[in-house]
Design an enzyme around this catalytic site. Structure first.
Site, mmCIF file in Angstrom:
data_model
loop_
_atom_site.group_PDB
_atom_site.id
_atom_site.type_symbol
_atom_site.label_atom_id
_atom_site.label_comp_id
_atom_site.label_asym_id
_atom_site.label_seq_id
_atom_site.Cartn_x
_atom_site.Cartn_y
_atom_site.Cartn_z
ATOM 1 N NE ARG A 19 0.390 6.477 75.416
ATOM 2 C CZ ARG A 19 1.186 6.456 76.494
ATOM 3 N NH1 ARG A 19 2.376 7.063 76.449
ATOM 4 N NH2 ARG A 19 0.823 5.838 77.588
ATOM 5 C CG ASP A 61 10.771 14.905 80.097
ATOM 6 O OD1 ASP A 61 10.965 14.938 78.863
ATOM 7 O OD2 ASP A 61 10.310 15.868 80.735
ATOM 8 C CB VAL A 62 13.570 11.720 75.641
ATOM 9 C CG1 VAL A 62 13.491 10.224 75.893
ATOM 10 C CG2 VAL A 62 12.316 12.211 74.919
ATOM 11 C CG ASN A 88 8.354 6.879 67.960
ATOM 12 O OD1 ASN A 88 7.843 7.060 66.855
ATOM 13 N ND2 ASN A 88 7.635 6.818 69.072
ATOM 14 C CE1 TYR A 154 6.544 16.414 65.017
ATOM 15 C CE2 TYR A 154 5.713 16.919 62.816
ATOM 16 C CZ TYR A 154 6.129 15.992 63.767
ATOM 17 O OH TYR A 154 6.134 14.655 63.453
ATOM 18 C CE LYS A 158 9.580 14.639 64.296
ATOM 19 N NZ LYS A 158 10.249 13.559 65.057
ATOM 20 C CB THR A 188 -1.955 6.208 65.702
ATOM 21 O OG1 THR A 188 -2.439 7.523 66.013
ATOM 22 C CG2 THR A 188 -0.659 6.314 64.907
ATOM 23 C CG LEU A 190 -3.929 9.235 70.034
ATOM 24 C CD1 LEU A 190 -2.757 10.000 70.615
ATOM 25 C CD2 LEU A 190 -5.143 9.338 70.959
#
Length: 268
Positions: A19, A61-62, A88, A154, A158, A188, A190
């Site tokens: 997605r 679940d990474v 990603n 976040y 990154k 996107t 969202l």
């Protein structure tokens, strides 16, 4: 002969590839001919397809290193190899750093930094034994390169992804290439949750030099390039996909006028 990107002999893992930006990446890679295995905690509500071909989905679940190792082992069992991985999966809801709980911060770092390391480590173990090696692309963000109020953890994660990229590129060369894409605002399905409505999305787009937000396929095109032979000598690099970046906030507050390239102070 015209230059083209042909990934028809490649098996590629895209985390979070069902997605949003991830689906855009998956579609571009399918169009380039790659066999795309996409993972997420849940499958997509609608199939991710392009040119009559679809992704192969694996739940994972990474953030769980053992689950990542098992997933990559399953890819090798199915296809006999793993040529590329795209980190990603990620994201973060808005939360001021002073108000968020320690558990919240930990989960954001796990998803946006540690998960990329888990996937890269497990993928490298396979790629290093292959005659053709492999390539890894980390999806990073402008949030790691400028103030990111409301998503501080976040942004820090990154920034860590970009630091991780250059270090792993040095450790794992020449068998495995690893690069990062520094991505700006992306439109996107969202996007309106973040920017209010269609008018909000359009207004944000007008602040970007290219006049619009990125589309998921724009990010996918950058990934396809970095995974292709055209980028065969590129490793440890950050490719910025941000439409020209974000003009600094002070420009909107300045009272300078510009004529024929010469700045003049505007008179009250």
């Amino acid at each position: 002969m015209a230059l083209e990107i042909d990934l028809s002999d490649r098996v590629v893992l895209v985390t979070g590839g069902v997605r949003g930006v991830g689906a855009g990446i998956s579609r571009v890679l399918l169009t380039a001919g790659a066999t795309v295995v996409a993972c997420a905690r849940r499958p997509a509500e609608t199939p991710v397809e392009a040119d009559g071909r679809a992704i192969d989905f694996l739940p994972c679940d990474v953030r769980d290193a053992e689950a990542v190792r098992e997933m990559i082992a399953e890819i090798v069992r199915r296809y006999g190899r793993l040529d590329a991985a795209v980190n990603n999966a990620g994201g973060a809801p808005y939360a001021l750093a002073a108000d968020a709980s320690p558990k919240f911060h930990t989960k954001i770092i796990e998803l946006n930094l540690l998960a990329a390391l888990h996937v890269a480590q497990a993928a490298q173990a396979v790629m290093n034994e292959q005659e053709t090696g492999g390539s890894i692309v980390n999806i990073s963000s402008l949030s790691g390169h400028r103030p990111s109020p409301g998503t501080a953890a976040y942004g820090a994660a990154k920034a860590g992804v970009d630091a991780l990229t250059v270090s792993l590129a040095a450790e794992w060369a020449p068998r495995v290439r690893i690069n990062s894409l520094v991505v700006g605002a992306v439109e996107t399905e969202l996007a309106e949750l973040h920017y209010g409505d269609a008018d909000g999305v359009a207004a944000v787009g007008q602040t970007i030099p290219m006049g619009r937000m990125a589309r998921p396929d724009d990010v996918g095109n950058g990934v396809a390039f970095l995974l292709s032979p055209l980028a065969g000598y590129i490793s440890g690099a950050t490719l910025q996909i941000h439409g020209g970046g974000e003009p600094p906030a002070f420009l909107s507050a300045a009272n300078a006028t510009h004529s024929t390239g010469t700045a003049k102070t505007a008179q009250p």
